[in-house]
Design a protein around this motif. Structure first.
Motif, short mmCIF file in Angstrom:
data_model
loop_
_atom_site.label_atom_id
_atom_site.label_comp_id
_atom_site.label_asym_id
_atom_site.label_seq_id
_atom_site.Cartn_x
_atom_site.Cartn_y
_atom_site.Cartn_z
N LEU A 1 0.75 -1.38 -0.15
CA LEU A 1 0.09 0.12 -0.18
C LEU A 1 0.89 1.48 0.13
CD1 LEU A 1 -3.09 -0.99 2.22
CD2 LEU A 1 -2.86 -1.01 -0.23
N LYS A 2 1.96 1.09 0.61
CA LYS A 2 2.81 2.42 0.69
C LYS A 2 3.14 2.89 -0.63
CE LYS A 2 4.41 1.79 5.58
NZ LYS A 2 5.48 1.67 6.33
N LYS A 3 3.32 2.08 -1.53
CA LYS A 3 3.91 2.31 -2.85
C LYS A 3 2.53 2.35 -3.91
CE LYS A 3 6.73 0.22 -6.87
NZ LYS A 3 7.28 -0.77 -7.03
N ALA A 4 1.58 1.48 -3.91
CA ALA A 4 0.54 1.40 -4.71
C ALA A 4 -0.44 2.55 -4.19
CB ALA A 4 -0.22 0.12 -4.67
N PHE A 5 -0.66 2.86 -3.13
CA PHE A 5 -1.66 3.68 -2.49
C PHE A 5 -1.20 4.52 -1.39
CE2 PHE A 5 -4.33 0.20 -4.47
CZ PHE A 5 -4.66 0.71 -5.29
N PRO A 6 -0.07 5.44 -1.55
CA PRO A 6 0.43 5.95 -0.31
C PRO A 6 -0.77 6.77 0.44
CG PRO A 6 1.33 6.78 -2.27
CD PRO A 6 0.36 5.83 -2.69
N ALA A 7 -1.57 7.63 -0.13
CA ALA A 7 -2.55 8.30 0.66
C ALA A 7 -3.50 7.20 1.64
CB ALA A 7 -3.45 9.02 -0.13
N PHE A 8 -3.60 6.24 0.98
CA PHE A 8 -4.49 5.13 1.82
C PHE A 8 -3.46 4.70 3.09
CE2 PHE A 8 -6.39 0.69 1.98
CZ PHE A 8 -7.28 1.11 2.97
#
Length: 116
Positions: free
Chosen positions: A97-104
């Motif tokens: 998630l930190k790479k794919a969807f950092p805001a999430f």
């Protein structure tokens, strides 16, 4: 019904963070259940109103763990549970998630209890 309520509470929890399931799915992410724990503490009956508290207890960047506490109107715990979920892309591959969807990922990290 407790297990179904856990899922509904998780969906609501993510929506309150601004990340409802429809948004995540539109972005190409799904979050299946990988582990489920349930402890039934008291019986409930159909007309009772049950309140549910959801707490994010762990976030690894790939998986989340949520804790659920359900109480009746008298404030008595009737159920305590945990669920763990991973995040996958449409092809079933693990999402970081930190790479794919950092805001999430940031929104989730902000929900973690602070270490003393």
């Amino acid at each position: 019904n407790y297990i179904r309520w856990m899922e509904e509470a998780r969906v609501d929890y993510l929506a309150q963070l601004g990340w409802n399931l429809e948004k995540l799915e539109a972005m190409g992410a799904v979050s299946p259940v990988t582990t489920l724990e349930a402890k039934y503490k008291r019986n409930t009956t159909f007309p009772e109103v049950i309140s549910i508290w959801v707490t994010l207890t762990e976030f690894s960047g790939v998986r989340i763990k949520l804790r659920y506490v359900m109480k009746n109107a008298a404030g008595e715990e009737v159920f305590v549970g945990q669920s763990e979920h991973c995040f996958l892309d449409r092809q079933g591959r693990i999402l970081r998630l930190k790479k794919a969807f950092p805001a999430f990922a940031q929104a989730l990290e902000e929900q973690l209890p602070r270490q003393a």
